[in-house]
Design a protein around this motif. Structure first.
Motif, PDB file in Angstrom:
ATOM      1  N   GLN A   1      -5.774   3.322 -23.682  1.00 42.62           N
ATOM      2  CA  GLN A   1      -5.722   1.882 -23.887  1.00 42.62           C
ATOM      3  C   GLN A   1      -4.466   1.499 -24.662  1.00 42.62           C
ATOM      4  O   GLN A   1      -3.792   0.528 -24.357  1.00 42.62           O
ATOM      5  N   HIS A   2      -4.167   2.336 -25.672  1.00 41.44           N
ATOM      6  CA  HIS A   2      -3.031   2.033 -26.532  1.00 41.44           C
ATOM      7  C   HIS A   2      -1.725   2.040 -25.736  1.00 41.44           C
ATOM      8  O   HIS A   2      -0.914   1.130 -25.832  1.00 41.44           O
ATOM      9  N   VAL A   3      -1.582   3.094 -24.943  1.00 39.32           N
ATOM     10  CA  VAL A   3      -0.320   3.243 -24.222  1.00 39.32           C
ATOM     11  C   VAL A   3      -0.196   2.200 -23.123  1.00 39.32           C
ATOM     12  O   VAL A   3       0.876   1.678 -22.863  1.00 39.32           O
ATOM     13  N   SER A   4      -1.339   1.904 -22.518  1.00 33.04           N
ATOM     14  CA  SER A   4      -1.294   1.149 -21.280  1.00 33.04           C
ATOM     15  C   SER A   4      -0.704  -0.244 -21.414  1.00 33.04           C
ATOM     16  O   SER A   4       0.066  -0.656 -20.566  1.00 33.04           O
ATOM     17  N   LEU A   5      -1.062  -0.972 -22.485  1.00 31.33           N
ATOM     18  CA  LEU A   5      -0.809  -2.422 -22.477  1.00 31.33           C
ATOM     19  C   LEU A   5       0.624  -2.789 -22.152  1.00 31.33           C
ATOM     20  O   LEU A   5       0.873  -3.538 -21.215  1.00 31.33           O
ATOM     21  N   THR A   6       1.572  -2.244 -22.919  1.00 28.14           N
ATOM     22  CA  THR A   6       2.965  -2.597 -22.651  1.00 28.14           C
ATOM     23  C   THR A   6       3.385  -2.091 -21.277  1.00 28.14           C
ATOM     24  O   THR A   6       4.098  -2.766 -20.537  1.00 28.14           O
ATOM     25  N   ARG A   7       2.896  -0.890 -20.979  1.00 33.91           N
ATOM     26  CA  ARG A   7       3.286  -0.275 -19.715  1.00 33.91           C
ATOM     27  C   ARG A   7       2.750  -1.082 -18.538  1.00 33.91           C
ATOM     28  O   ARG A   7       3.452  -1.331 -17.566  1.00 33.91           O
ATOM     29  N   LYS A   8       1.481  -1.491 -18.682  1.00 34.40           N
ATOM     30  CA  LYS A   8       0.872  -2.272 -17.607  1.00 34.40           C
ATOM     31  C   LYS A   8       1.640  -3.561 -17.390  1.00 34.40           C
ATOM     32  O   LYS A   8       1.944  -3.940 -16.250  1.00 34.40           O
ATOM     33  N   ALA A   9       1.967  -4.224 -18.507  1.00 32.21           N
ATOM     34  CA  ALA A   9       2.676  -5.504 -18.398  1.00 32.21           C
ATOM     35  C   ALA A   9       4.025  -5.310 -17.732  1.00 32.21           C
ATOM     36  O   ALA A   9       4.399  -6.058 -16.817  1.00 32.21           O
ATOM     37  N   LEU A  10       4.743  -4.267 -18.165  1.00 38.50           N
ATOM     38  CA  LEU A  10       6.062  -3.995 -17.586  1.00 38.50           C
ATOM     39  C   LEU A  10       5.958  -3.729 -16.091  1.00 38.50           C
ATOM     40  O   LEU A  10       6.703  -4.290 -15.284  1.00 38.50           O
ATOM     41  N   THR A  11       4.973  -2.846 -15.756  1.00 38.86           N
ATOM     42  CA  THR A  11       4.813  -2.503 -14.341  1.00 38.86           C
ATOM     43  C   THR A  11       4.457  -3.727 -13.524  1.00 38.86           C
ATOM     44  O   THR A  11       5.030  -3.964 -12.449  1.00 38.86           O
ATOM     45  N   ALA A  12       3.500  -4.507 -14.056  1.00 39.36           N
ATOM     46  CA  ALA A  12       3.064  -5.696 -13.324  1.00 39.36           C
ATOM     47  C   ALA A  12       4.237  -6.631 -13.094  1.00 39.36           C
ATOM     48  O   ALA A  12       4.430  -7.160 -11.998  1.00 39.36           O
ATOM     49  N   LEU A  13       5.050  -6.818 -14.144  1.00 40.76           N
ATOM     50  CA  LEU A  13       6.192  -7.726 -14.019  1.00 40.76           C
ATOM     51  C   LEU A  13       7.177  -7.251 -12.955  1.00 40.76           C
ATOM     52  O   LEU A  13       7.596  -8.025 -12.091  1.00 40.76           O
ATOM     53  N   SER A  14       7.523  -5.949 -13.027  1.00 44.87           N
ATOM     54  CA  SER A  14       8.544  -5.485 -12.081  1.00 44.87           C
ATOM     55  C   SER A  14       7.998  -5.482 -10.653  1.00 44.87           C
ATOM     56  O   SER A  14       8.719  -5.847  -9.715  1.00 44.87           O
ATOM     57  N   VAL A  15       6.725  -5.099 -10.502  1.00 44.97           N
ATOM     58  CA  VAL A  15       6.153  -5.098  -9.157  1.00 44.97           C
ATOM     59  C   VAL A  15       6.073  -6.521  -8.613  1.00 44.97           C
ATOM     60  O   VAL A  15       6.376  -6.781  -7.440  1.00 44.97           O
ATOM     61  N   MET A  16       5.703  -7.475  -9.501  1.00 47.30           N
ATOM     62  CA  MET A  16       5.620  -8.869  -9.049  1.00 47.30           C
ATOM     63  C   MET A  16       6.997  -9.392  -8.668  1.00 47.30           C
ATOM     64  O   MET A  16       7.141 -10.107  -7.663  1.00 47.30           O
ATOM     65  N   ALA A  17       7.999  -9.015  -9.450  1.00 44.80           N
ATOM     66  CA  ALA A  17       9.364  -9.443  -9.118  1.00 44.80           C
ATOM     67  C   ALA A  17       9.766  -8.915  -7.749  1.00 44.80           C
ATOM     68  O   ALA A  17      10.284  -9.648  -6.898  1.00 44.80           O
ATOM     69  N   LEU A  18       9.467  -7.636  -7.529  1.00 49.92           N
ATOM     70  CA  LEU A  18       9.804  -7.029  -6.235  1.00 49.92           C
ATOM     71  C   LEU A  18       9.076  -7.727  -5.097  1.00 49.92           C
ATOM     72  O   LEU A  18       9.671  -8.049  -4.054  1.00 49.92           O
ATOM     73  N   THR A  19       7.770  -7.999  -5.326  1.00 49.41           N
ATOM     74  CA  THR A  19       6.974  -8.645  -4.287  1.00 49.41           C
ATOM     75  C   THR A  19       7.522 -10.024  -3.960  1.00 49.41           C
ATOM     76  O   THR A  19       7.634 -10.406  -2.791  1.00 49.41           O
ATOM     77  N   VAL A  20       7.891 -10.763  -5.017  1.00 47.88           N
ATOM     78  CA  VAL A  20       8.404 -12.120  -4.789  1.00 47.88           C
ATOM     79  C   VAL A  20       9.723 -12.073  -4.032  1.00 47.88           C
ATOM     80  O   VAL A  20       9.933 -12.826  -3.067  1.00 47.88           O
ATOM     81  N   ILE A  21      10.606 -11.143  -4.437  1.00 45.45           N
ATOM     82  CA  ILE A  21      11.905 -11.035  -3.748  1.00 45.45           C
ATOM     83  C   ILE A  21      11.692 -10.681  -2.272  1.00 45.45           C
ATOM     84  O   ILE A  21      12.255 -11.313  -1.371  1.00 45.45           O
ATOM     85  N   LEU A  22      10.835  -9.688  -2.041  1.00 41.73           N
ATOM     86  CA  LEU A  22      10.575  -9.277  -0.655  1.00 41.73           C
ATOM     87  C   LEU A  22       9.931 -10.413   0.136  1.00 41.73           C
ATOM     88  O   LEU A  22      10.311 -10.686   1.276  1.00 41.73           O
ATOM     89  N   GLY A  23       8.950 -11.076  -0.489  1.00 41.16           N
ATOM     90  CA  GLY A  23       8.261 -12.169   0.181  1.00 41.16           C
ATOM     91  C   GLY A  23       9.220 -13.288   0.543  1.00 41.16           C
ATOM     92  O   GLY A  23       9.180 -13.824   1.649  1.00 41.16           O
ATOM     93  N   TRP A  24      10.139 -13.589  -0.394  1.00 40.88           N
ATOM     94  CA  TRP A  24      11.115 -14.648  -0.133  1.00 40.88           C
ATOM     95  C   TRP A  24      12.027 -14.242   1.017  1.00 40.88           C
ATOM     96  O   TRP A  24      12.371 -15.046   1.888  1.00 40.88           O
ATOM     97  N   THR A  25      12.407 -12.974   1.035  1.00 38.03           N
ATOM     98  CA  THR A  25      13.257 -12.481   2.125  1.00 38.03           C
ATOM     99  C   THR A  25      12.553 -12.631   3.462  1.00 38.03           C
ATOM    100  O   THR A  25      13.148 -13.063   4.451  1.00 38.03           O
ATOM    101  N   VAL A  26      11.243 -12.272   3.485  1.00 37.56           N
ATOM    102  CA  VAL A  26      10.480 -12.396   4.732  1.00 37.56           C
ATOM    103  C   VAL A  26      10.412 -13.863   5.149  1.00 37.56           C
ATOM    104  O   VAL A  26      10.602 -14.203   6.318  1.00 37.56           O
ATOM    105  N   TRP A  27      10.191 -14.710   4.171  1.00 43.91           N
ATOM    106  CA  TRP A  27      10.037 -16.145   4.448  1.00 43.91           C
ATOM    107  C   TRP A  27      11.298 -16.723   5.076  1.00 43.91           C
ATOM    108  O   TRP A  27      11.250 -17.595   5.937  1.00 43.91           O
ATOM    109  N   THR A  28      12.469 -16.237   4.620  1.00 44.68           N
ATOM    110  CA  THR A  28      13.729 -16.816   5.083  1.00 44.68           C
ATOM    111  C   THR A  28      14.381 -15.993   6.193  1.00 44.68           C
ATOM    112  O   THR A  28      15.542 -16.211   6.516  1.00 44.68           O
ATOM    113  N   LEU A  29      13.625 -15.048   6.767  1.00 40.20           N
ATOM    114  CA  LEU A  29      14.193 -14.259   7.868  1.00 40.20           C
ATOM    115  C   LEU A  29      14.587 -15.177   9.010  1.00 40.20           C
ATOM    116  O   LEU A  29      13.844 -16.087   9.358  1.00 40.20           O
ATOM    117  N   PRO A  30      15.744 -14.956   9.607  1.00 41.48           N
ATOM    118  CA  PRO A  30      16.127 -15.788  10.742  1.00 41.48           C
ATOM    119  C   PRO A  30      15.188 -15.539  11.924  1.00 41.48           C
ATOM    120  O   PRO A  30      14.735 -14.415  12.115  1.00 41.48           O
TER     121      PRO A  30
END
Lengths: 125, 231
Positions: free
Chosen positions: B14-43
């Motif tokens: 529990q102790h280790v997880s919190l910061t790690r979880k937040a970091l992972t969630a943030l980076s994964v969400m950033a990646l998902t949003v970037i990829l999703g935006w790319t898909v959305w704007t595909l020609p």
């Protein structure tokens, strides 16, 4: 008679437009779901200490990528889907299955030796 | 003792997880949003690949574009893929558990299922292999269906005879070996690696696919049971 013909034509254009629109929206929706699955799988892969759950997460990411590729290959209304991404997905599924099998065999071996298939945080092994 | 150990583990996790979880969630969400935006704007157009495949379909020896890509235009990929499968089977076999799980009594349902289904599995497998030339189907689909039969076989109480056990390595490797043999034969015949001569393309693809089907079925069954079948 003319009136009826005109109405049929109007209906036809409407149906045509709707199928085109639907095809684009649906493949876009599938592609976006694929991206979301990829993200979900990646998150679990990093977070979960249990090896079997990691393997499952990796498979979910893989399924997301396959869904994305299949959806993107079939975006153009009225055209046949692009066969190249479809062939890639077919190859990918087989490779994913065999990689999963090897990973599971390794996890079983780790469980046999360590008594647990869970990665521990700080203990150097 | 074990209890306190477990508690410590949970606490640490529990102790280790919190910061790690937040970091992972943030980076994964950033990646998902970037990829999703790319898909959305595909020609809304594709590159020339579908046209290229369609234009060359007549010289591929098959009529299904996916099979043409898999076995002819990108045959190299499929050759390596069968190699990967063989490698996975060897890897799993070399990691086989030391304590063999013995399936002494398979449930009667499995045996009944086996008797009823096996003929159909073989027919469907052969059909999928043949239809791959014209429509969706081919070695991988056929191999997967046959592997389902193989899994049924090994989970029931069937005891394999000596010859079957001896021929497992042949079954594992026949796909890759046939593929390589054809590839080398096309080179000897004056073409490039895996460049089928046009009148032979259809037959060669069928031969490769038939051998690959056997290999895929055997390999997937081995991957499922994780060890050599019992003799």
């Amino acid at each position: 008679m003319d009136d009826r013909q005109q109405k049929t034509d109007e209906f036809k254009t409407l149906v045509d437009f709707e199928t085109k629109f639907n095809k684009m929206t649906i493949s876009l929706l599938y592609a976006l779901i694929g991206v979301v699955l990829l993200g979900m799988g990646l998150y679990r892969l990093v977070i979960d200490p249990h090896l079997v759950k990691k393997i499952l997460a990796l498979n979910i990411s893989g399924a997301g990528v396959f869904l994305f590729l299949v959806a993107v290959a079939d975006r153009i209304p009225g055209a046949a889907p692009d066969p190249v991404p479809h062939a890639m997905v077919l190859t990918g599924i087989v490779v994913a299955v065999s990689a999963t099998a090897v990973a599971l065999a390794l996890a079983c071996r780790i469980q046999e030796i360590k008594g647990t298939a869970e990665l521990s945080e700080n203990e150097p092994e | 003792m074990q209890n306190s150990n477990n508690l410590k583990k949970v606490h640490r996790a529990q102790h280790v997880s919190l910061t790690r979880k937040a970091l992972t969630a943030l980076s994964v969400m950033a990646l998902t949003v970037i990829l999703g935006w790319t898909v959305w704007t595909l020609p809304p157009f594709s590159d020339r690949m579908p046209d290229l495949v369609a234009a060359h379909l007549s010289i591929s020896g098959v009529e299904n574009p996916v099979t043409a890509v898999l076995l002819n235009f990108r045959g190299y990929d499929t050759l390596l893929e069968i190699g990967v499968l063989l490698l996975a089977a060897v890897g799993v076999l070399s990691l086989a558990p030391t304590s063999v799980l013995s399936a002494e009594t398979a449930p009667a349902q499995v045996q009944i299922l086996l008797l009823r289904l096996l003929p159909f599995i073989v027919i469907v497998g052969a059909y999928l292999l043949w239809i791959g030339k014209y429509a969706p189907g081919g070695a991988f689909q056929a191999g997967a269906v046959l592997a389902a039969g193989g899994v049924l076989l090994v989970t029931s109480v069937v005891r394999f005879n000596h010859i079957t056990i001896k021929s497992v390595p042949i079954g594992l490797s026949i796909g890759l070996l046939t593929f390589l043999a054809v590839a080398l034969a096309t080179m000897i015949a004056g073409g490039n690696f895996l460049q089928y001569p046009l009148p032979w393309a259809s037959a060669l693809i069928l031969v490769i696919e038939a051998a690959a089907t056997i290999s895929i079925a055997v390999i997937l069954t081995i991957l499922f049971i994780g060890r050599k079948p019992d003799g």
